[in-house]
Design a protein around this motif. Structure first.
Motif, short mmCIF file in Angstrom:
data_model
loop_
_atom_site.label_atom_id
_atom_site.label_comp_id
_atom_site.label_asym_id
_atom_site.label_seq_id
_atom_site.Cartn_x
_atom_site.Cartn_y
_atom_site.Cartn_z
N VAL A 38 34.64 29.43 41.29
CA VAL A 38 35.10 30.88 40.36
C VAL A 38 34.34 31.56 39.68
N ALA A 39 32.87 31.69 39.48
CA ALA A 39 32.08 32.43 38.87
C ALA A 39 31.53 32.72 39.84
N ILE A 40 31.60 33.38 41.06
CA ILE A 40 31.21 33.57 41.79
C ILE A 40 32.38 35.23 42.60
N LEU A 41 33.71 34.32 42.28
CA LEU A 41 34.35 35.29 42.68
C LEU A 41 35.59 36.30 41.51
N ALA A 42 34.49 36.35 40.02
CA ALA A 42 34.57 36.49 39.26
C ALA A 42 33.95 37.61 39.06
N LEU A 43 32.42 37.77 38.79
CA LEU A 43 31.54 38.80 39.75
C LEU A 43 31.59 39.75 40.33
#
Lengths: 111, 476
Positions: B33-38
């Motif tokens: 999720v963090a990667i997708l958010a970035l």
């Protein structure tokens, strides 16, 4: 200072173009007929060199003061180096899996 | 020199760098999720640079005219950003499972998109070639991402070798064009080409079309498409089939329209023949496929044929139709591929026959796939229908009636194999219920894509207006 011995056969645009076309055709024939992926990669490099010779020949003929053709050839050489790195990495990945670099043994996917 | 013009591309590059650094500093534990958010942040910033430029409506160019920003490029860039966003959302468990390497995967996808965005903006052949190679080389890695699976590694190698071959052919064409005109600027080439067609020029044109034909998988340069689409991880296939293809068409249209208007009669003929062969072969071979990704690969070849009809029309209206078609095709194909990502993940199979009774097991997935396939076949009121109407209408007006007739026949043929999948999903009873729930991100991506298919169909007039405005800036 003019050269002491003027060249017997001055190199003209035609010489460059014929050499370029010959290299390109030899490379194309190799790329289409060979089955070893490393050899195909080398054949493609020969094609690119044919293109480079063509560019430099045209550049010398067209615009001795402007260097677009030579610059293009330099860029192609650089990209060809990157291309070789990528290609060899992929070939190594395939070699790990099946201990062969023959493209016709790569038949997991049927055309 | 105005470097700020590169802001949309730089944003994507920065997002890729941030993702890689964050991954390194979190010792490889950065969550999906963090990667997708970035990545989403990077895409949003990139779009935020593009939209004001679009509203300002002033075309700008920089780097001695090698790079241009106008309505045409912004249209394509926004389309590719949207496609990248949806592919990342829709990658589902593939991204969750790519342990340890998912940050690199997302970073590479963002960099590929940046390269494709540079490509649609290049108005000079060196810049164009470098962007093209930048995109192709990273695509080869993406296709080979599951390098421990033989089919993925093989897909990557096949794509790489055939792409390198096509690039060499393209370059020889460029070299000849440079020799004839002494120019590498596209409008400079157009200025020099006043004398009409010479044999050398026709050879250059044929080599250029062969090189670009490969990029958009036009027959007979399509051989790589089914193998790579089948072998590559499905989200990557989705990305390849929309973002790369849109960029390929942007380049074809730009080179033909801005550099080669002097030989328009010749290239219209060649493109028309390519279009006819491409749609016919794509549709006929698609009928006998049993693997859904392979079938969709041939279906994208056929779609490329329809788009080429619009390119051959060549008028402002034809270009607008091409741009609209690409938007409709992007939404539709993403809908189909995201559904397939999830279906294949749940059933463990990509065979069409294993989709039996899907509507009972996963009603939303089955519905989304059915809608996408119907839109690809060109049924009203979906996006694909209006896209075909606009393209065919533009072609009729330029006297390419025979091509349109062939296109309509092909659409009828295509319905056969699209309907077969739908028949399996809705009419054949289900063997056993498949376990598992879809990831919310995937469902969101799928919903946006399907909403796009309906919106582009129902409000086609509005979107066609946008596309025509964008197309008009190309020839200004």
């Amino acid at each position: 200072m003019p050269p002491a011995f003027p060249p017997l056969y001055p190199i003209t645009l035609q010489h460059g173009l014929i050499l370029g076309a010959a290299l390109f055709s030899i490379g194309l024939a190799g790329a289409l007929t060979k089955r070893n992926s490393i050899v195909i990669l080398m054949a493609i490099e020969v094609m690119l060199n044919g293109v480079n010779v063509t560019f430099v020949a045209f550049a010398r003929q067209l615009e001795p003061a402007v260097l677009t053709g030579q610059v293009f050839a330099l860029f192609i050489i650089t990209v060809a180096a990157a291309e070789a790195a990528v290609g060899l990495a992929l070939i190594i990945a395939i070699y790990h899996l099946r201990h062969s670099v023959q493209i016709d043994e790569a038949n997991e996917l049927q055309g | 020199m105005n470097v700020a013009i590169l802001s949309p591309e730089i944003s994507l590059g920065a997002a890729a760098a941030v993702i890689l650094l964050a991954e390194a500093f979190s010792a490889g534990n950065l969550s999906r999720v963090a990667i997708l958010a970035l990545a989403t942040l990077g895409i949003a910033v990139s779009a935020a640079f593009l939209i004001p430029a679009q509203l300002a409506g002033v075309p700008t160019s920089s780097f001695s005219g090698a790079f241009i920003q106008n309505g045409f490029t912004i249209y394509f860039k926004l389309l590719m950003l949207m496609a990248t966003f949806l592919v990342l959302l829709g990658s589902g468990r593939f991204l969750a499972q790519a342990e340890g390497r998912r940050a690199e995967l997302v970073a590479l996808v963002l960099l590929t998109t940046a390269a494709l965005m540079l490509l649609v903006s290049s108005t000079e052949l060196i810049t164009l070639y470098i962007s093209l190679e930048m995109a192709s080389l990273s695509t080869a890695f993406l296709a080979a991402w599951m390098k421990h699976q033989e089919r993925s590694a093989e897909a990557g190698l096949k794509f790489f070798l055939l792409n390198a071959l096509s690039s060499a052919v393209l370059l020889y064409g460029i070299a000849l064009l440079y020799g004839i005109t002494g120019q590498t600027q596209l409008n400079g080439i157009a200025r020099e080409l006043v004398g009409g067609a010479t044999p050398a020029l026709l050879l250059a044109l044929a080599l250029l079309l062969a090189g670009f034909g490969f990029k958009v998988s036009a027959v007979p340069f399509h051989m790589w498409t089914p193998d790579v689409y089948e072998g590559a991880p499905t989200p990557i296939t989705a990305y390849l089939s929309v973002a790369s293809k849109a960029a390929g068409f942007a380049v074809i249209v730009r080179v033909l329209q801005t550099a080669l208007p002097g030989v328009q009669t010749e290239w219209v003929g060649l493109i028309a023949i390519l279009a006819a062969v491409t749609m016919t072969v794509g549709n006929i071979v698609a009928m006998v496929q049993t693997n859904i990704k392979r079938m969709l690969a041939y279906s994208t070849i056929a779609q490329a044929g329809y788009i080429l009809v619009g390119v051959a029309a060549g008028t402002g209206q034809g270009l607008g139709a091409v741009l609209f078609y690409l938007a409709a095709y992007t939404a539709t194909n993403l809908g189909a591929f995201i559904a397939i990502v999830e279906i294949a993940d749940r059933t463990g199979s990509e065979r069409t026959s294993d989709f039996a009774g899907l509507h009972a097991r996963a009603p939303w997935l089955a519905f989304a796939l059915a809608i996408s396939l119907l839109s690809l076949a060109g049924l009203p009121p979906l996006a694909g229908f209006f896209a075909k109407i606009y393209v065919f209408w533009a072609a009729i007006q330029t006297g390419l009636g025979w091509l349109v007739l062939l296109g309509v026949l092909n659409s009828a043929i295509s319905l056969f194999y699209y309907a077969q999948v739908i028949h399996h999903m809705y009419m054949v009873p289900a063997p056993s219920p498949a376990p598992g729930r879809s990831l919310p991100t995937l469902v969101a991506g799928l919903t946006v894509a399907i909403a796009g298919v309906f919106a582009l169909g129902i409000f086609s007039g509005f979107f066609m207006g946008l596309a025509e405005t964008a197309a008009r800036t190309l020839t200004q």
